[in-house]
Design a protein around this motif. Structure first.
Motif, PDB file in Angstrom:
ATOM      1  N   LEU A  90       0.815  -1.231  -0.034  1.00 22.85           N
ATOM      2  CA  LEU A  90       0.153  -0.018   0.032  1.00 22.85           C
ATOM      3  C   LEU A  90       0.854   1.154  -0.090  1.00 22.85           C
ATOM      4  O   LEU A  90       1.745   1.473   0.825  1.00 22.85           O
ATOM      5  CB  LEU A  90      -0.909   0.106   1.332  1.00 22.85           C
ATOM      6  N   ALA A  91       0.374   2.432  -0.792  1.00 23.86           N
ATOM      7  CA  ALA A  91       1.119   3.630  -0.668  1.00 23.86           C
ATOM      8  C   ALA A  91       1.120   3.915   0.842  1.00 23.86           C
ATOM      9  O   ALA A  91       2.123   4.778   1.162  1.00 23.86           O
ATOM     10  CB  ALA A  91       0.432   4.638  -1.624  1.00 23.86           C
ATOM     11  N   GLY A 106      -4.031   2.766  -2.744  1.00 23.72           N
ATOM     12  CA  GLY A 106      -3.655   1.992  -3.722  1.00 23.72           C
ATOM     13  C   GLY A 106      -2.390   1.473  -3.495  1.00 23.72           C
ATOM     14  O   GLY A 106      -1.649   1.554  -2.556  1.00 23.72           O
ATOM     15  N   TRP A 107      -2.264   0.315  -4.418  1.00 19.02           N
ATOM     16  CA  TRP A 107      -1.212  -0.385  -4.216  1.00 19.02           C
ATOM     17  C   TRP A 107       0.035  -0.171  -5.243  1.00 19.02           C
ATOM     18  O   TRP A 107      -0.233   0.452  -6.511  1.00 19.02           O
ATOM     19  CB  TRP A 107      -1.646  -1.841  -4.521  1.00 19.02           C
ATOM     20  N   GLU A 108       1.183  -0.530  -4.850  1.00 20.96           N
ATOM     21  CA  GLU A 108       2.293  -0.209  -5.876  1.00 20.96           C
ATOM     22  C   GLU A 108       3.005  -1.668  -6.036  1.00 20.96           C
ATOM     23  O   GLU A 108       2.906  -2.341  -4.758  1.00 20.96           O
ATOM     24  CB  GLU A 108       3.350   0.765  -5.372  1.00 20.96           C
ATOM     25  N   VAL A 113      -4.959  -4.332   8.641  1.00 21.42           N
ATOM     26  CA  VAL A 113      -5.031  -3.850   7.098  1.00 21.42           C
ATOM     27  C   VAL A 113      -3.636  -4.479   6.573  1.00 21.42           C
ATOM     28  O   VAL A 113      -2.647  -4.111   7.011  1.00 21.42           O
ATOM     29  CB  VAL A 113      -4.990  -2.263   7.179  1.00 21.42           C
ATOM     30  N   THR A 114      -3.909  -5.463   5.853  1.00 24.87           N
ATOM     31  CA  THR A 114      -2.676  -5.955   5.115  1.00 24.87           C
ATOM     32  C   THR A 114      -2.104  -4.825   3.966  1.00 24.87           C
ATOM     33  O   THR A 114      -2.857  -4.349   3.452  1.00 24.87           O
ATOM     34  CB  THR A 114      -2.969  -7.345   4.319  1.00 24.87           C
ATOM     35  N   ASN A 115      -0.706  -4.774   4.251  1.00 25.85           N
ATOM     36  CA  ASN A 115      -0.220  -3.506   3.612  1.00 25.85           C
ATOM     37  C   ASN A 115       0.991  -3.950   2.858  1.00 25.85           C
ATOM     38  O   ASN A 115       1.370  -2.825   2.046  1.00 25.85           O
ATOM     39  CB  ASN A 115       0.097  -2.286   4.538  1.00 25.85           C
ATOM     40  N   TRP A 116       1.573  -5.146   2.935  1.00 23.96           N
ATOM     41  CA  TRP A 116       2.483  -5.328   2.204  1.00 23.96           C
ATOM     42  C   TRP A 116       2.703  -7.067   1.875  1.00 23.96           C
ATOM     43  O   TRP A 116       2.586  -7.730   2.886  1.00 23.96           O
ATOM     44  CB  TRP A 116       4.113  -4.970   2.884  1.00 23.96           C
ATOM     45  N   VAL A 117       2.712  -7.448   0.767  1.00 20.25           N
ATOM     46  CA  VAL A 117       2.871  -8.868   0.362  1.00 20.25           C
ATOM     47  C   VAL A 117       4.073  -9.067  -0.235  1.00 20.25           C
ATOM     48  O   VAL A 117       4.297  -8.375  -1.471  1.00 20.25           O
ATOM     49  CB  VAL A 117       1.494  -9.306  -0.455  1.00 20.25           C
ATOM     50  N   MET A 118       4.694 -10.021  -0.076  1.00 18.66           N
ATOM     51  CA  MET A 118       6.026 -10.661  -0.922  1.00 18.66           C
ATOM     52  C   MET A 118       5.674 -12.075  -1.313  1.00 18.66           C
ATOM     53  O   MET A 118       5.420 -12.946  -0.528  1.00 18.66           O
ATOM     54  CB  MET A 118       7.182 -10.276  -0.003  1.00 18.66           C
ATOM     55  N   ASP A 119       5.636 -12.219  -2.552  1.00 16.59           N
ATOM     56  CA  ASP A 119       5.691 -13.508  -3.055  1.00 16.59           C
ATOM     57  C   ASP A 119       7.288 -13.920  -3.597  1.00 16.59           C
ATOM     58  O   ASP A 119       7.722 -13.171  -4.379  1.00 16.59           O
ATOM     59  CB  ASP A 119       4.747 -13.454  -4.049  1.00 16.59           C
ATOM     60  N   PHE A 120       7.719 -14.952  -2.970  1.00 10.02           N
ATOM     61  CA  PHE A 120       8.901 -15.448  -3.073  1.00 10.02           C
ATOM     62  C   PHE A 120       9.032 -16.462  -4.223  1.00 10.02           C
ATOM     63  O   PHE A 120       8.269 -17.384  -3.995  1.00 10.02           O
ATOM     64  CB  PHE A 120       9.520 -15.962  -1.872  1.00 10.02           C
TER      65      PHE A 120
END
Length: 160
Positions: free
Chosen positions: A29-30, A38-40, A150-157
């Motif tokens: 999330l910004a 909004g997502w980046e 509030v999920t604010n960062w997701v990393m897919d490895f």
């Protein structure tokens, strides 16, 4: 690796799955506390290394398009059967307060802590899931004043 093997591996060996080199696709999330900001999306790469027979793990993650790197130190505490996850980044050079938690039998890890974001106290949750020999997912969520996560960062490895 079967789901039973993954579960047993993460419960017993913590972050051993994260050893080595990984490509990381990020979505965040910004504004970490505004779900409508909004997502980046951007890419990164990480290299991890195990210590102490798998009871410690250190990795550096590099975000080329963002101009900074991060470092995580993960330590297993046998007396509590918990892990502490300790994060710092090259912009601040400061070690953030740790999150702590453990792996469940289903192979999901959940870790909680308290931090400050933009001058406000936040509860922090890290969740690891979808772990295999070639993939993993990390999610960060914040909650303000007893409010919802509030999920604010997701990393897919994905394995490099």
């Amino acid at each position: 690796m079967t789901s039973t093997e993954t579960s047993r591996s993460t419960t017993t060996h913590g972050f051993s799955f994260l050893d080595g080199d990984w490509h990381v696709h990020n979505r965040r999330l910004a504004d970490f506390i505004d779900p409508d900001s909004g997502w980046e999306e951007f890419d990164g790469h990480t290299t991890g290394r195990l210590f102490w027979d798998g009871r410690a793990h250190v990795d550096e993650i590099v975000f080329p398009s963002k101009g900074f790197s991060g470092l995580t130190l993960r330590l297993y505490e046998p007396e509590t059967d918990e892990w502490t996850l300790n994060w710092s980044n090259s912009r601040t050079g400061r070690l953030d307060p740790p999150v702590r938690g453990r792996w469940s039998e289903d192979g999901t890890g959940e870790f909680h802590g308290v931090d400050v974001h933009d001058g406000r106290n936040v509860r922090v949750r890290f969740r690891w899931s979808n772990i295999s020999s070639s993939t993993a997912r990390w999610e960060q969520a914040f909650a303000l004043d007893g409010g919802p996560w509030v999920t604010n960062w997701v990393m897919d490895f994905s394995r490099a």
